[in-house]
Design a protein around this motif. Structure first.
Motif, mmCIF file in Angstrom:
data_model
loop_
_atom_site.group_PDB
_atom_site.id
_atom_site.type_symbol
_atom_site.label_atom_id
_atom_site.label_comp_id
_atom_site.label_asym_id
_atom_site.label_seq_id
_atom_site.Cartn_x
_atom_site.Cartn_y
_atom_site.Cartn_z
ATOM 1 N N LEU A 51 0.889 -1.088 0.101
ATOM 2 C CA LEU A 51 0.078 -0.002 -0.058
ATOM 3 C C LEU A 51 0.779 1.384 0.059
ATOM 4 O O LEU A 51 0.495 2.307 -0.515
ATOM 5 N N ASN A 52 2.095 1.090 0.599
ATOM 6 C CA ASN A 52 2.799 2.521 0.754
ATOM 7 C C ASN A 52 4.207 2.131 0.005
ATOM 8 O O ASN A 52 5.033 2.783 -0.049
ATOM 9 N N LEU A 53 3.856 1.466 -1.201
ATOM 10 C CA LEU A 53 5.130 1.196 -2.260
ATOM 11 C C LEU A 53 5.792 2.502 -2.925
ATOM 12 O O LEU A 53 6.931 2.678 -2.950
ATOM 13 N N ALA A 54 4.968 3.405 -3.025
ATOM 14 C CA ALA A 54 5.595 4.855 -3.441
ATOM 15 C C ALA A 54 6.478 5.557 -2.482
ATOM 16 O O ALA A 54 7.323 6.283 -2.890
ATOM 17 N N SER A 55 6.261 5.180 -1.248
ATOM 18 C CA SER A 55 7.287 5.757 -0.202
ATOM 19 C C SER A 55 8.725 4.966 -0.252
ATOM 20 O O SER A 55 9.710 5.630 0.634
ATOM 21 N N TYR A 56 8.980 4.003 -0.910
ATOM 22 C CA TYR A 56 10.236 3.243 -1.073
ATOM 23 C C TYR A 56 10.948 3.912 -2.254
ATOM 24 O O TYR A 56 10.189 4.151 -3.303
ATOM 25 N N ALA A 57 12.375 4.111 -2.050
ATOM 26 C CA ALA A 57 13.244 4.383 -3.252
ATOM 27 C C ALA A 57 13.520 3.253 -4.178
ATOM 28 O O ALA A 57 13.634 3.386 -5.221
ATOM 29 N N PRO A 130 25.199 6.077 -1.887
ATOM 30 C CA PRO A 130 24.865 7.415 -1.550
ATOM 31 C C PRO A 130 23.617 8.116 -1.679
ATOM 32 O O PRO A 130 23.000 8.697 -1.244
ATOM 33 N N ALA A 131 23.229 7.746 -3.020
ATOM 34 C CA ALA A 131 21.701 8.315 -3.301
ATOM 35 C C ALA A 131 20.631 7.613 -2.282
ATOM 36 O O ALA A 131 19.597 8.388 -2.174
ATOM 37 N N LEU A 132 20.840 6.398 -1.838
ATOM 38 C CA LEU A 132 19.743 5.729 -1.220
ATOM 39 C C LEU A 132 20.201 5.974 0.536
ATOM 40 O O LEU A 132 19.058 5.577 1.037
ATOM 41 N N LYS A 133 21.029 6.926 0.624
ATOM 42 C CA LYS A 133 21.303 6.925 2.207
ATOM 43 C C LYS A 133 20.002 7.659 2.678
ATOM 44 O O LYS A 133 19.423 8.675 2.246
ATOM 45 N N SER A 134 19.602 7.144 4.000
ATOM 46 C CA SER A 134 18.228 7.637 4.638
ATOM 47 C C SER A 134 17.254 7.357 3.917
ATOM 48 O O SER A 134 16.041 7.816 4.469
ATOM 49 N N LYS A 135 17.085 6.457 2.828
ATOM 50 C CA LYS A 135 15.813 6.307 2.219
ATOM 51 C C LYS A 135 15.599 4.886 2.401
ATOM 52 O O LYS A 135 16.137 4.158 3.027
ATOM 53 N N ASP A 143 11.613 -17.298 3.395
ATOM 54 C CA ASP A 143 11.547 -17.464 4.662
ATOM 55 C C ASP A 143 13.102 -17.966 5.107
ATOM 56 O O ASP A 143 13.178 -18.205 6.571
ATOM 57 N N SER A 144 13.903 -18.233 4.451
ATOM 58 C CA SER A 144 15.294 -18.388 4.693
ATOM 59 C C SER A 144 16.145 -17.878 3.513
ATOM 60 O O SER A 144 15.780 -17.875 2.380
ATOM 61 N N GLY A 145 17.418 -17.710 4.001
ATOM 62 C CA GLY A 145 18.269 -16.789 2.927
ATOM 63 C C GLY A 145 19.247 -16.110 3.586
ATOM 64 O O GLY A 145 19.326 -16.006 4.923
ATOM 65 N N ARG A 146 20.258 -15.569 2.957
ATOM 66 C CA ARG A 146 21.428 -14.798 3.267
ATOM 67 C C ARG A 146 21.071 -13.385 3.802
ATOM 68 O O ARG A 146 20.322 -12.781 3.127
ATOM 69 N N ASP A 147 21.638 -12.716 4.672
ATOM 70 C CA ASP A 147 21.245 -11.400 5.009
ATOM 71 C C ASP A 147 22.372 -10.272 4.484
ATOM 72 O O ASP A 147 22.416 -9.196 5.008
ATOM 73 N N PHE A 148 23.354 -10.963 3.693
ATOM 74 C CA PHE A 148 24.290 -9.912 3.146
ATOM 75 C C PHE A 148 23.973 -8.605 2.589
ATOM 76 O O PHE A 148 24.311 -7.581 3.019
ATOM 77 N N LEU A 149 22.888 -8.680 1.820
ATOM 78 C CA LEU A 149 22.486 -7.404 1.071
ATOM 79 C C LEU A 149 21.894 -6.549 1.956
ATOM 80 O O LEU A 149 22.278 -5.103 2.227
ATOM 81 N N ALA A 150 20.822 -7.182 2.917
ATOM 82 C CA ALA A 150 20.112 -6.243 4.002
ATOM 83 C C ALA A 150 21.233 -5.528 4.712
ATOM 84 O O ALA A 150 21.187 -4.247 5.313
ATOM 85 N N ASP A 151 22.285 -6.248 5.347
ATOM 86 C CA ASP A 151 23.133 -5.925 6.390
ATOM 87 C C ASP A 151 24.121 -4.965 5.780
ATOM 88 O O ASP A 151 24.339 -3.678 6.234
ATOM 89 N N SER A 152 24.573 -4.969 4.340
ATOM 90 C CA SER A 152 25.366 -3.880 3.823
ATOM 91 C C SER A 152 24.541 -2.674 3.537
ATOM 92 O O SER A 152 25.202 -1.647 3.721
ATOM 93 N N ALA A 156 25.327 1.089 5.172
ATOM 94 C CA ALA A 156 25.440 2.322 4.140
ATOM 95 C C ALA A 156 24.262 3.269 4.588
ATOM 96 O O ALA A 156 23.976 4.219 3.929
ATOM 97 N N GLN A 157 23.499 3.223 5.661
ATOM 98 C CA GLN A 157 22.792 4.016 6.446
ATOM 99 C C GLN A 157 21.409 4.101 5.452
ATOM 100 O O GLN A 157 20.712 5.216 5.447
ATOM 101 N N VAL A 158 21.086 2.925 4.787
ATOM 102 C CA VAL A 158 19.783 2.844 4.258
ATOM 103 C C VAL A 158 18.825 2.080 5.228
ATOM 104 O O VAL A 158 18.988 1.276 5.895
ATOM 105 N N GLU A 159 17.592 2.674 5.138
ATOM 106 C CA GLU A 159 16.334 2.289 6.064
ATOM 107 C C GLU A 159 15.851 0.795 5.100
ATOM 108 O O GLU A 159 15.374 1.104 4.043
#
Length: 260
Positions: A51-57, A130-135, A143-152, A156-159
């Motif tokens: 419902l809030n998809l437009a709020s994501y970068a 840098p463009a994604l910072k704070s966005k 339900d299972s998988g690696r967390d590398f991308l989320a952690d990275s 980089a201060q991405v939400e």
């Protein structure tokens, strides 16, 4: 001498494209799913994010299954908001997006430029951190998988909001599947393996057969895998003939048509 039968271990509905390509090229094919995909029907967290998809970068899809699980919750006339970028790991996820009417003409799609290795590590450098910072970035995952991308991204201060959209389910190893597996083992086949998780399932199933050398025979079959992590896992489990291909059905077809 005829070419070995090709065994596709994907869920049946995801095997069709590769099956058609192979049969058109003259190969004999059997679909033998080693996992099934179960979308999570009651998923209020995912529904709220939609419902809030437009709020994501950006939205990141970890697999074609993630793409399908996302779009099955949308109305048939729904259109992707052009201001929200997409990131995918491989060619199969791009194909899944195209199937749902989303392509580079309508939205920016990021993916690894190195088609020989497609994973989170090769996707990350393609993103403008840098463009994604704070966005806000929304990751659609299993339900299972690696967390590398989320952690990275968080580093980089991405939400980041990572939401489970589907589960991988192992089918029941019933009498029909036992008979089919025994036939494939004794014939000697080319196996398309697109998930490292199914390798353990395959060996476990072989160990349940009433055939003393079933596991050893399985380890001698020829595997075709589109990712180096699957190849590494296969080697760890004792498989002797593992061929690493590039991502996408066309690259799998090319490898299967080329001499070993």
């Amino acid at each position: 001498m005829s070419a070995p039968k090709v065994i596709i271990t994907r869920p049946a509905h995801q095997a069709q494209n590769l099956q058609v390509l192979l049969e058109t090229a003259g190969r004999s094919v059997a679909v033998f799913p080693l996992f099934e995909i179960a979308p999570i029907a009651h998923n209020p967290v995912l529904d709220q994010a939609l419902l809030n998809l437009a709020s994501y970068a950006m939205v990141v899809f970890v697999s074609p299954n993630a793409v399908d699980a996302f779009f099955m919750r949308q109305a048939s006339d729904w259109r992707w908001p052009t201001e929200v970028a997409i990131a995918v790991v491989g060619a199969a996820s791009r194909q899944a997006l195209y199937k749902h009417g989303v392509d580079d003409q309508s939205v920016r799609i990021f993916s690894p430029s190195n088609t020989e290795r497609t994973d989170s590590e090769t996707l990350l450098p393609e993103l403008d951190l840098p463009a994604l910072k704070s966005k806000k970035v929304f990751i659609v995952r299993a339900d299972s998988g690696r967390d590398f991308l989320a952690d990275s991204l968080r580093q980089a201060q991405v939400e980041v909001q990572a939401i489970t959209a589907y589960r991988r389910v192992t089918p029941q190893f019933d009498a029909t599947k036992q008979q089919e597996l025994q036939i494939y083992l004794n014939a000697g086949c080319d196996w398309v393996i697109t998930s490292s998780a199914v390798l353990s399932t395959l060996l476990n199933w072989c160990a349940q057969l009433d055939q003393a050398d079933a596991v050893a025979k399985m380890q001698q079959q020829h595997l075709f895998v589109p990712h180096f992590r699957i190849a590494e896992r296969a080697s760890e489990l004792g498989f002797k003939h593992v061929r690493l291909t590039a991502s996408g059905d066309e690259k799998l077809l090319l490898a299967l048509q080329s001499p070993l």
